[in-house]
Scaffold this motif. Sequence first.
Motif, PDB file in Angstrom:
ATOM      1  N   LEU A   3      21.652  44.916  27.749  1.00  0.00           N
ATOM      2  CA  LEU A   3      20.529  44.595  26.666  1.00  0.00           C
ATOM      3  C   LEU A   3      19.351  45.717  26.703  1.00  0.00           C
ATOM      4  O   LEU A   3      18.491  45.456  25.906  1.00  0.00           O
ATOM      5  CB  LEU A   3      19.818  43.273  27.066  1.00  0.00           C
ATOM      6  N   SER A  34       8.143  36.317  22.196  1.00  0.00           N
ATOM      7  CA  SER A  34       9.444  36.596  21.683  1.00  0.00           C
ATOM      8  C   SER A  34       9.180  35.889  20.204  1.00  0.00           C
ATOM      9  O   SER A  34       9.778  36.171  19.234  1.00  0.00           O
ATOM     10  CB  SER A  34      10.670  35.834  22.313  1.00  0.00           C
ATOM     11  N   ASP A  91      17.926  34.914  20.481  1.00  0.00           N
ATOM     12  CA  ASP A  91      16.265  35.520  20.425  1.00  0.00           C
ATOM     13  C   ASP A  91      15.703  35.866  21.540  1.00  0.00           C
ATOM     14  O   ASP A  91      14.784  36.765  21.810  1.00  0.00           O
ATOM     15  CB  ASP A  91      15.667  34.616  19.560  1.00  0.00           C
ATOM     16  N   ARG A 114      15.151  42.340  22.100  1.00  0.00           N
ATOM     17  CA  ARG A 114      15.841  41.465  23.192  1.00  0.00           C
ATOM     18  C   ARG A 114      14.973  41.245  24.204  1.00  0.00           C
ATOM     19  O   ARG A 114      13.872  42.041  24.525  1.00  0.00           O
ATOM     20  CB  ARG A 114      16.858  42.508  23.674  1.00  0.00           C
ATOM     21  N   PHE A 165      23.606  38.427  23.482  1.00  0.00           N
ATOM     22  CA  PHE A 165      23.432  39.439  22.610  1.00  0.00           C
ATOM     23  C   PHE A 165      22.945  38.552  21.211  1.00  0.00           C
ATOM     24  O   PHE A 165      22.473  39.096  20.488  1.00  0.00           O
ATOM     25  CB  PHE A 165      24.655  40.124  22.053  1.00  0.00           C
ATOM     26  N   GLU A 210      15.082  45.848  17.451  1.00  0.00           N
ATOM     27  CA  GLU A 210      16.372  46.283  16.694  1.00  0.00           C
ATOM     28  C   GLU A 210      15.984  46.692  15.228  1.00  0.00           C
ATOM     29  O   GLU A 210      15.259  45.672  14.602  1.00  0.00           O
ATOM     30  CB  GLU A 210      17.509  45.354  16.722  1.00  0.00           C
TER      31      GLU A 210
END
Length: 369
Positions: free
Chosen positions: A100, A317, A68, A282, A65, A275
């Motif tokens: 996730l 990411s 990255d 995620r 959690f 988020e």
Amino acid sequence: MATHKLLLLPGDGIGSEVMAEVKKVIGWLDAQGLASFAIEEDLVGGAAYDSCGQPISEEAMAKAFAADAILLGAVGGPKWANVHYEVRPEAGLLRLRKDLQLFANLRPAMCYPALADASSLKRDLVEGLDVLIVRELTGGVYFGEPKTITDLSDGQKRAIDTQVYESYEIERIARVAFELARTRKNRVVSTEKHNVMKTGVLWKQVVSEVHGSDYNDVTLEHQLADSCGMQLVRAPKQFDVIVTDNLFGDILSDVAAMLTGSLGMLPSASLGAVEEISGKRRALYEPVHGAAPDIAGQGVANPIAMIGSLAMALRYSFGLIEAADRVEAAIAGVLADGYRTGDIWSEGMTRVGTAGMGDAVIAELAKAA
Ligand code: NAD
């Protein structure tokens, strides 16, 4: 430069062997100042079960959690064939995906020119192929209720699976596809069966609405899923990004994967929502292959799918496009130079093991630096 929190979960079998080669690449990128990582590592799968009786510990979940991005090797193997179903190695991976909320599965199918002859299609159809299949992963017919087999009074049985999609599920996967297209050739093909399925009607409508409101700069085309499958083997290079539901995505991504040769070459990503507070999406990156117990411990596994998974993390990411391009170019360069692990070896090529392939990628990176 931002420091990216990366969690490494090597897992079982060849997982730790291929992850060792990724660590070399991470170290090289760090040393060159091309990226900066804060690395955490933990256990998953059978390795975690052996250590704590669970396929992933609460500590590892907390790290997942906080990360990255997560890089996972592979889980499973005959050693854990008889452990309780709930704690089997694969349950660790499923928990990560579920907790996730990784609803978008990305399966690129890239055909390196040096491997074009390994494809089941003719070289000119696949050489330079670069398709990204974006599959909805947490909804649709695999999860819809009712899902039953019922005994009927006349001795027959009736099986029911239910295909269900709500508009929010289609909207969020469409957004992922359009965003990704913008980092590539800016083209999306959305595929469903609106001619025979209500979920297809809604799918087409929602994708069109999302496109019209926020992604007019991206070229969108709708194709029926059966036609898309046919086009994938007829002229695969026409595609850039294909977005589709869970069932069609399962099938089409395997078809696309096999256009490119070995399982040891295929990376993947599973992405969640962005988020609100952190602005972070995620993400878990992993090779498509499993733990390959038949070759585990021999140092012969192909690490390219794992290294390619790192390249995807850099690109999707961390926004480190140049670093991602360099890693992918190094993989292509190594293959062009004739280096091959056993799974992709052919006459006249230089056979290397897992570490040899990793070292060759580093040498290629250094050559281009
Ligand atoms: P597998 O992908 O592990 O292996 C299939 C075949 O491909 C084997 O012959 C293997 O040697 C070869 N292979 C796979 N990756 C390779 C690589 N990088 N280099 C060279 N050869 C490679 O699939 P399987 O044999 O069906 O499953 C073995 C175990 O892995 C099972 O326990 C299964 O549940 C698990 N599994 C895990 C994942 C995952 O972690 N995501 C995926 C698939 C299977």
